[in-house]
Design a protein around this motif. Structure first.
Motif, short mmCIF file in Angstrom:
data_model
loop_
_atom_site.label_atom_id
_atom_site.label_comp_id
_atom_site.label_asym_id
_atom_site.label_seq_id
_atom_site.Cartn_x
_atom_site.Cartn_y
_atom_site.Cartn_z
N LEU A 9 30.16 31.79 -26.33
CA LEU A 9 29.08 31.96 -25.30
C LEU A 9 28.31 32.74 -25.02
O LEU A 9 27.18 32.77 -24.25
N ALA A 12 28.55 39.24 -26.38
CA ALA A 12 29.80 40.10 -25.79
C ALA A 12 31.07 39.53 -26.21
O ALA A 12 32.08 40.28 -26.20
N LEU A 13 31.18 38.13 -26.46
CA LEU A 13 32.38 37.80 -26.91
C LEU A 13 32.51 37.37 -28.33
O LEU A 13 33.74 37.03 -28.74
N LEU A 16 35.88 38.54 -29.87
CA LEU A 16 37.03 38.01 -29.95
C LEU A 16 37.28 37.18 -31.03
O LEU A 16 38.58 36.40 -31.28
N PHE A 152 25.94 34.67 -20.41
CA PHE A 152 25.73 33.18 -20.68
C PHE A 152 24.39 32.74 -20.25
O PHE A 152 23.86 33.12 -19.06
N LEU A 154 21.99 28.80 -20.05
CA LEU A 154 22.14 27.34 -20.24
C LEU A 154 21.50 26.84 -21.54
O LEU A 154 22.06 25.96 -22.15
N PRO A 177 35.27 26.20 -25.08
CA PRO A 177 33.83 26.20 -24.55
C PRO A 177 32.96 25.29 -25.31
O PRO A 177 32.15 24.64 -24.90
N THR A 199 17.22 26.28 -13.74
CA THR A 199 17.88 27.68 -14.01
C THR A 199 16.76 28.68 -13.26
O THR A 199 15.65 28.47 -13.20
N LEU B 9 32.39 34.43 -16.47
CA LEU B 9 33.29 33.48 -17.01
C LEU B 9 34.38 33.85 -17.82
O LEU B 9 35.40 33.21 -18.11
N THR B 10 34.53 35.03 -18.14
CA THR B 10 35.82 35.70 -18.49
C THR B 10 35.67 37.24 -17.99
O THR B 10 34.46 37.73 -17.89
N ALA B 12 36.06 39.56 -20.07
CA ALA B 12 35.24 40.58 -20.97
C ALA B 12 33.73 40.62 -20.62
O ALA B 12 33.08 41.57 -20.83
N LEU B 13 33.13 39.80 -19.71
CA LEU B 13 32.01 39.92 -18.98
C LEU B 13 31.79 40.53 -17.95
O LEU B 13 30.59 40.95 -17.23
N LEU B 16 29.16 43.23 -17.33
CA LEU B 16 27.77 43.20 -17.14
C LEU B 16 27.30 43.23 -15.53
O LEU B 16 26.29 43.17 -15.47
N TYR B 17 28.19 43.18 -14.86
CA TYR B 17 28.19 43.03 -13.45
C TYR B 17 28.09 44.48 -12.64
O TYR B 17 29.25 45.31 -12.91
N ASN B 150 40.74 36.83 -22.68
CA ASN B 150 39.45 37.29 -22.44
C ASN B 150 38.28 36.24 -22.97
O ASN B 150 36.98 36.66 -22.88
N ASN B 151 38.62 35.05 -23.15
CA ASN B 151 37.72 34.10 -23.39
C ASN B 151 37.62 33.14 -22.30
O ASN B 151 38.67 33.16 -21.66
N PHE B 152 36.59 32.30 -22.40
CA PHE B 152 36.41 31.26 -21.53
C PHE B 152 37.54 30.10 -21.28
O PHE B 152 38.07 29.58 -22.43
N VAL B 174 22.02 31.35 -6.90
CA VAL B 174 23.04 31.15 -8.01
C VAL B 174 22.64 31.25 -9.36
O VAL B 174 21.42 31.45 -9.56
N ASP B 176 22.97 30.99 -13.85
CA ASP B 176 23.30 29.96 -14.80
C ASP B 176 24.79 29.76 -15.13
O ASP B 176 25.10 28.49 -15.14
N PRO B 177 25.62 30.70 -15.17
CA PRO B 177 27.15 30.22 -15.07
C PRO B 177 27.74 29.35 -13.99
O PRO B 177 28.47 28.59 -14.27
#
Lengths: 238, 238
Positions: A9, A12-13, A16, A152, A154, A177, A199, B9-10, B12-13, B16-17, B150-152, B174, B176-177
Motif C-alpha cells: 500500500l 514504506a512497506l 516487508l 497510503f 486512494l 491489502p 479526498t 494502517l500499520t 510501520a507507518l 510518518l505522524y 507490520n503490514n495491513f 479525515v 485517505d486511509p
C-alpha cells in the motif's frame, strides 16, 4: 503452487516483502506512471525517473539530447522542457527522445523495488494490457502503490484494485491489502473521478489547476505499451 | 481549527505522524485489544502488554501476584495462567489482578505510539464508548491498526472504519486511509464475520480453533471501560 497477487500500500512497506520473488508493478497514477506509459506509447526511447529537480538538471550538463521534465507547485521549473502533465508526452514532443522525469513518490517506489524479478509501470491508461501480460507470467505479482509521502493514497490503491479485479479469476492467491483494494475499486469503479473528489488530495490537485490531467489519468485502456525498468531507464517492453 | 481524524494502517507507518499531536487509539481486534478491554471492564487492576513470552515469564520472578498470559500456536504456554482468549478475562479470573499479556503486534503499536498525548485501547466491544469519549476531547485522533507483522490487515482496518463512521459527523478532517477504512466498513458492517472469512488470516485463525474468540471479538458495545496507558500499564480511564 499458485502465484501470489499482493498489494503493497505504500513504499514504506516494501521492506516487508522479499521483492526478489516478485514481478513488481509500480503505480503512481497522479501523474508519473500515467505520463510514463503515455510517453513510452508515443515513442519515447526511454524515460529516466529521478527524485530531485537538481538530479534532473544534471542531465542537461551531460550534453546529450535529453528532454527534462520538472515542476514545482504545478509550474514548469525555469529552464526545463516541460512539467509532469501527461499532455506533454505527445508523439510530436517525445518520439525518439530520452526524457528525465522528476517524480518523488514514484522514484522512491522504483528504487525500493529494484531487486524485483522485473519492474513494470502501470496506470489506468494501460490497465488491460498490463493485466493480460501479468496473467501470462506465472510469477508472483506485487502491486506497489507509490502513495503520498510514504503513506497510503486512494488513487493508487484504486488502480491496484482494478488490476486485482482483472486477475482474481486467474488462480492467484491474494492478500488482505489486495482484497481491500479490490473492494474499494468496486465502490469507485462506476465513477472514480467522483469517488476521488472525496479526498483531500483532490483539493490539492484542484488548487494546482490540473483537473484535465486528472481526468486523463483516470481514462482506461488508451495505450498498449508496457514500460519496463532496464537499469535506471524505463523502456518499452518488447 | 478542526481536529484531524486519521488512520495509521500499520505500525510501520507510525513514524510518518507527529504522534505527540494526537490522542492515539491502538487497535488489535483479534484478540489483544478485545481481551484488554474485556479484562479492564471485568475489574483487572492493570494489564501490562509485552511482546515476548520471555518478557512475560520474567514477571513471575518478580514474585508479585501477576497473572501471565501467553500462547504459542493457539496453546497456553506451559507454566502460564492462560492464553489470549478474551474468555479468559472474566471477573472471576481477573478482578483485582494485574495481568501480563504477550501480544506481538499490539505491543509494537503501543511502543511506537508512546509519545502520544494519550493512548487508549479500542475494540468492537467498547466501540461506542470510545467514540463518545473521542468526540469530547477536541484533540487530533490517530487510529493505529496493529496489523499483522507490520503490514495491513482487514479486521483492524474495519474497526478503524467503524470509529470513523461514528465520528465523521463531528467536524473532524479525515485523511485517505480514514476514507478507505470507512468505505470498507460500509461493505462489511452488516456481517463482518462473513466479510472477514474472505481473508487468509481467517484460515489461520480457524486452524487455531479460535472461531468462538473471533465471534466474540466482533461483538459490539458489550463494555464501557476504556483502557488507557499509564507508563507501561493499561488501566481503566477514570
Amino acid at each position: 503452487m499458485s502465484p501470489k497477487l499482493e498489494v503493497c500500500l505504500t513504499p514504506a512497506l516494501i521492506p516487508l516483502y522479499n521483492v526478489e520473488e516478485y514481478v513488481v508493478v509500480v503505480i503512481d497514477v497522479f501523474r508519473a506512471t500515467t505520463s510514463i506509459c503515455y510517453g513510452i506509447e508515443n515513442g519515447a526511447e526511454a524515460i529516466i525517473p529521478v527524485s530531485q529537480v537538481e538530479e534532473c538538471s544534471a542531465y542537461r550538463e551531460k550534453g546529450l539530447d535529453y528532454l527534462l521534465a520538472a515542476e514545482r507547485n504545478g509550474e514548469v521549473v525555469d529552464g526545463f522542457d516541460f512539467g509532469n502533465s501527461p499532455f506533454s508526452y505527445t508523439k510530436e514532443k517525445v518520439a525518439g527522445k530520452t526524457i528525465v522525469l522528476t517524480t518523488t513518490n514514484g522514484t522512491h517506489a522504483l528504487h525500493l523495488s529494484r531487486s524485483a524479478k522485473k519492474i513494470v509501470i502501470g496506470a489506468f491508461i494501460n490497465l488491460t494490457t498490463i493485466c493480460n501480460w501479468l496473467k501470462q507470467q506465472n510469477e508472483n505479482v506485487l502491486l506497489v502503490c507509490s502513495g503520498w509521502k510514504n503513506n497510503f493514497n486512494l488513487e493508487d490503491t484504486l488502480f491496484a484494485g482494478a488490476v486485482v479485479e482483472q486477475l482474481k479469476g486467474s488462480g492467484f492467491v491474494v492478500d488482505d491489502p489486495a482484497i481491500a483494494a479490490n473492494d474499494l475499486y468496486q465502490i469507485a469503479k462506476d465513477d472514480p473521478d467522483a469517488y476521488l473528489k472525496k479526498t483531500s488530495h483532490s483539493e490539492r490537485l484542484k488548487a494546482l489547476g490540473i483537473e484535465a490531467d486528472i481526468e486523463f489519468c483516470l481514462k482506461v485502456d488508451l495505450t498498449t505499451a508496457i514500460p519496463v525498468l532496464d537499469r535506471e531507464r524505463l523502456v518499452k517492453l518488447q
